[in-house]
Design a protein around this motif. Structure first.
Motif, PDB file in Angstrom:
ATOM      1  N   GLY A  10      43.544  40.574  35.807  1.00 22.96           N
ATOM      2  CA  GLY A  10      42.529  39.689  35.243  1.00 22.96           C
ATOM      3  C   GLY A  10      42.386  38.353  35.961  1.00 22.96           C
ATOM      4  O   GLY A  10      41.568  37.514  35.567  1.00 22.96           O
ATOM      5  N   ALA A  11      43.157  38.144  37.020  1.00 24.49           N
ATOM      6  CA  ALA A  11      43.123  36.859  37.732  1.00 24.49           C
ATOM      7  C   ALA A  11      41.791  36.621  38.453  1.00 24.49           C
ATOM      8  O   ALA A  11      41.390  35.475  38.687  1.00 24.49           O
ATOM      9  CB  ALA A  11      44.281  36.779  38.730  1.00 24.49           C
ATOM     10  N   GLY A  12      41.114  37.707  38.831  1.00 21.82           N
ATOM     11  CA  GLY A  12      39.831  37.570  39.533  1.00 21.82           C
ATOM     12  C   GLY A  12      39.826  38.192  40.927  1.00 21.82           C
ATOM     13  O   GLY A  12      38.880  38.007  41.698  1.00 21.82           O
ATOM     14  N   LYS A  13      40.861  38.963  41.231  1.00 19.60           N
ATOM     15  CA  LYS A  13      41.016  39.522  42.585  1.00 19.60           C
ATOM     16  C   LYS A  13      39.895  40.512  42.928  1.00 19.60           C
ATOM     17  O   LYS A  13      39.271  40.419  43.983  1.00 19.60           O
ATOM     18  CB  LYS A  13      42.390  40.222  42.712  1.00 19.60           C
ATOM     19  N   THR A  14      39.651  41.465  42.044  1.00 17.91           N
ATOM     20  CA  THR A  14      38.612  42.471  42.317  1.00 17.91           C
ATOM     21  C   THR A  14      37.233  41.821  42.380  1.00 17.91           C
ATOM     22  O   THR A  14      36.382  42.215  43.190  1.00 17.91           O
ATOM     23  CB  THR A  14      38.653  43.572  41.234  1.00 17.91           C
ATOM     24  N   THR A  15      37.028  40.810  41.576  1.00 18.69           N
ATOM     25  CA  THR A  15      35.748  40.097  41.591  1.00 18.69           C
ATOM     26  C   THR A  15      35.493  39.511  42.985  1.00 18.69           C
ATOM     27  O   THR A  15      34.375  39.597  43.507  1.00 18.69           O
ATOM     28  CB  THR A  15      35.752  38.984  40.522  1.00 18.69           C
TER      29      THR A  15
HETATM   30  N1  LIG Z   1      32.071  43.765  34.562  1.00 16.70           N
HETATM   31  C1  LIG Z   1      32.654  42.732  33.924  1.00 16.70           C
HETATM   32  N2  LIG Z   1      32.066  42.153  32.859  1.00 16.70           N
HETATM   33  C2  LIG Z   1      32.658  41.102  32.228  1.00 16.70           C
HETATM   34  N3  LIG Z   1      33.834  40.580  32.576  1.00 16.70           N
HETATM   35  C3  LIG Z   1      34.472  41.123  33.619  1.00 16.70           C
HETATM   36  C4  LIG Z   1      33.924  42.228  34.350  1.00 16.70           C
HETATM   37  N4  LIG Z   1      34.776  42.560  35.353  1.00 16.70           N
HETATM   38  C5  LIG Z   1      35.810  41.695  35.256  1.00 16.70           C
HETATM   39  N5  LIG Z   1      35.637  40.840  34.216  1.00 16.70           N
HETATM   40  C6  LIG Z   1      36.532  39.749  33.822  1.00 16.70           C
HETATM   41  O1  LIG Z   1      36.701  38.875  34.925  1.00 16.70           O
HETATM   42  C7  LIG Z   1      38.039  38.460  35.060  1.00 16.70           C
HETATM   43  C8  LIG Z   1      38.583  38.849  36.428  1.00 16.70           C
HETATM   44  O2  LIG Z   1      38.604  40.272  36.532  1.00 16.70           O
HETATM   45  P1  LIG Z   1      39.031  41.019  37.873  1.00 16.70           P
HETATM   46  O3  LIG Z   1      38.341  40.391  39.009  1.00 16.70           O
HETATM   47  O4  LIG Z   1      38.825  42.474  37.652  1.00 16.70           O
HETATM   48  O5  LIG Z   1      40.603  40.670  37.939  1.00 16.70           O
HETATM   49  P2  LIG Z   1      41.778  41.381  38.752  1.00 16.70           P
HETATM   50  O6  LIG Z   1      41.187  42.272  39.776  1.00 16.70           O
HETATM   51  O7  LIG Z   1      42.565  40.241  39.323  1.00 16.70           O
HETATM   52  O8  LIG Z   1      42.583  42.152  37.746  1.00 16.70           O
HETATM   53  C9  LIG Z   1      38.790  39.089  33.882  1.00 16.70           C
HETATM   54  O9  LIG Z   1      38.843  38.162  32.841  1.00 16.70           O
HETATM   55  C10 LIG Z   1      37.918  40.261  33.499  1.00 16.70           C
HETATM   56  O10 LIG Z   1      38.059  40.568  32.143  1.00 16.70           O
END
Ligand SMILES: Nc1ncnc2c1ncn2[C@@H]1O[C@H](COP(=O)(O)OP(=O)(O)O)[C@@H](O)[C@H]1O
Ligand SMILES: [Mg+2]
Length: 232
Positions: free
Chosen positions: A37-42
């Motif tokens: 949930g840190a934002g890595k995939t984003t």
């Molecule tokens: N499609 C989405 N809609 C709403 N919130 C999202 C979505 N994808 C990720 N998030 C939120 O954005 C934040 C970062 O997610 P993500 O980038 O997946 O983290 P990580 O890859 O580090 O686990 C988290 O709080 C997650 O819940």
């Protein structure tokens, strides 16, 4: 080579990435570690053109990636290996690898040989359905498919996820081998110890922000990283 400047990305009201700066140098392994949930995939998806940021800039060798769609970004050699592998279960190993070449017009026989030399197990299983592979083999397949697109920079999103320790080691060795042929690596991981061990440069992300930055060695030795990410 890749420069991320003051990047902020939101999902509606949720600010997932807040003012992140990351620089990835040509030929290095750069890693981004952080909790779920840190934002890595984003960040990965924004680099690949799958998400549009609220603000900030991303440059590849000085070219503005935010002006390009995901197809153009792939053409520039920015190739993502997505979290969870995303292979096609009902297609063969061979067909899955071939999909990585969908934008290529040149011959890719050499790549097949290179890929099969890196992953002999995929050669053995070339006509098997991808869904019948083990988790580790599916991860190899996802990496193989990305190699088919001739990456300049490979973005790997948690390749060790769900794998037994021996296989994790195997995958990390392969990442090092790919890097040694000149491919720049941006590696996102929750498995901090392995990721820091192979990283030239590393970033720690906490709830949307970069909390720490340094060489892999520096961060491995950092008290905070040891306490929070290395179980020390
Ligand atoms: N499609 C989405 N809609 C709403 N919130 C999202 C979505 N994808 C990720 N998030 C939120 O954005 C934040 C970062 O997610 P993500 O980038 O997946 O983290 P990580 O890859 O580090 O686990 C988290 O709080 C997650 O819940
Ligand atoms: Mg993720």
């Amino acid at each position: 080579m890749l420069e991320i400047k003051d990047l902020s990305v939101s999902y509606g009201m949720i600010e997932a990435v807040k003012g992140v700066n990351i620089t990835i140098k040509d030929g290095e392994i750069c890693t981004l570690i952080g909790a779920n949930g840190a934002g890595k995939t984003t960040i990965m998806h924004t680099i690949s053109g799958l998400l549009t940021p609220k603000s900030g800039q991303i440059f590849l060798d000085g070219e503005d990636l935010l002006k390009m769609d995901s197809e153009e970004i792939v053409k520039r050699g920015v190739i993502q290996v997505p979290e969870g592998r995303r292979i096609f279960q009902k297609m063969s190993v061979y067909e899955n690898i071939l999909l990585g070449a969908y934008q290529r017009k040149d011959s890719y026989d050499d790549e097949f040989e290179y890929i099969y030399s890196l992953f002999p197990i995929l050669k053995e299983r070339t006509s098997q359905l991808a869904g019948t592979l083990s988790g580790g083999e599916q991860q190899m397949l996802a990496i193989a498919r990305a190699l088919m697109a001739k990456p300049k920079i490979m973005l790997l999103d948690e390749p060790s996820m769900g794998l037994a320790p021996l296989l994790v080691r195997n995958i990390f060795d392969i990442i090092k081998t790919i890097n040694s042929t000149g491919t720049t690596i941006f590696l996102v991981e929750q498995n901090a110890s392995m990721a820091l061990a192979i990283a030239n440069h590393a970033y720690v992300m906490e709830t949307g922000r970069i909390a720490l930055e340094g060489s892999g060695e520096e961060l491995s030795a950092s008290e905070k990283v040891q306490k929070l990410y290395l179980g020390g």
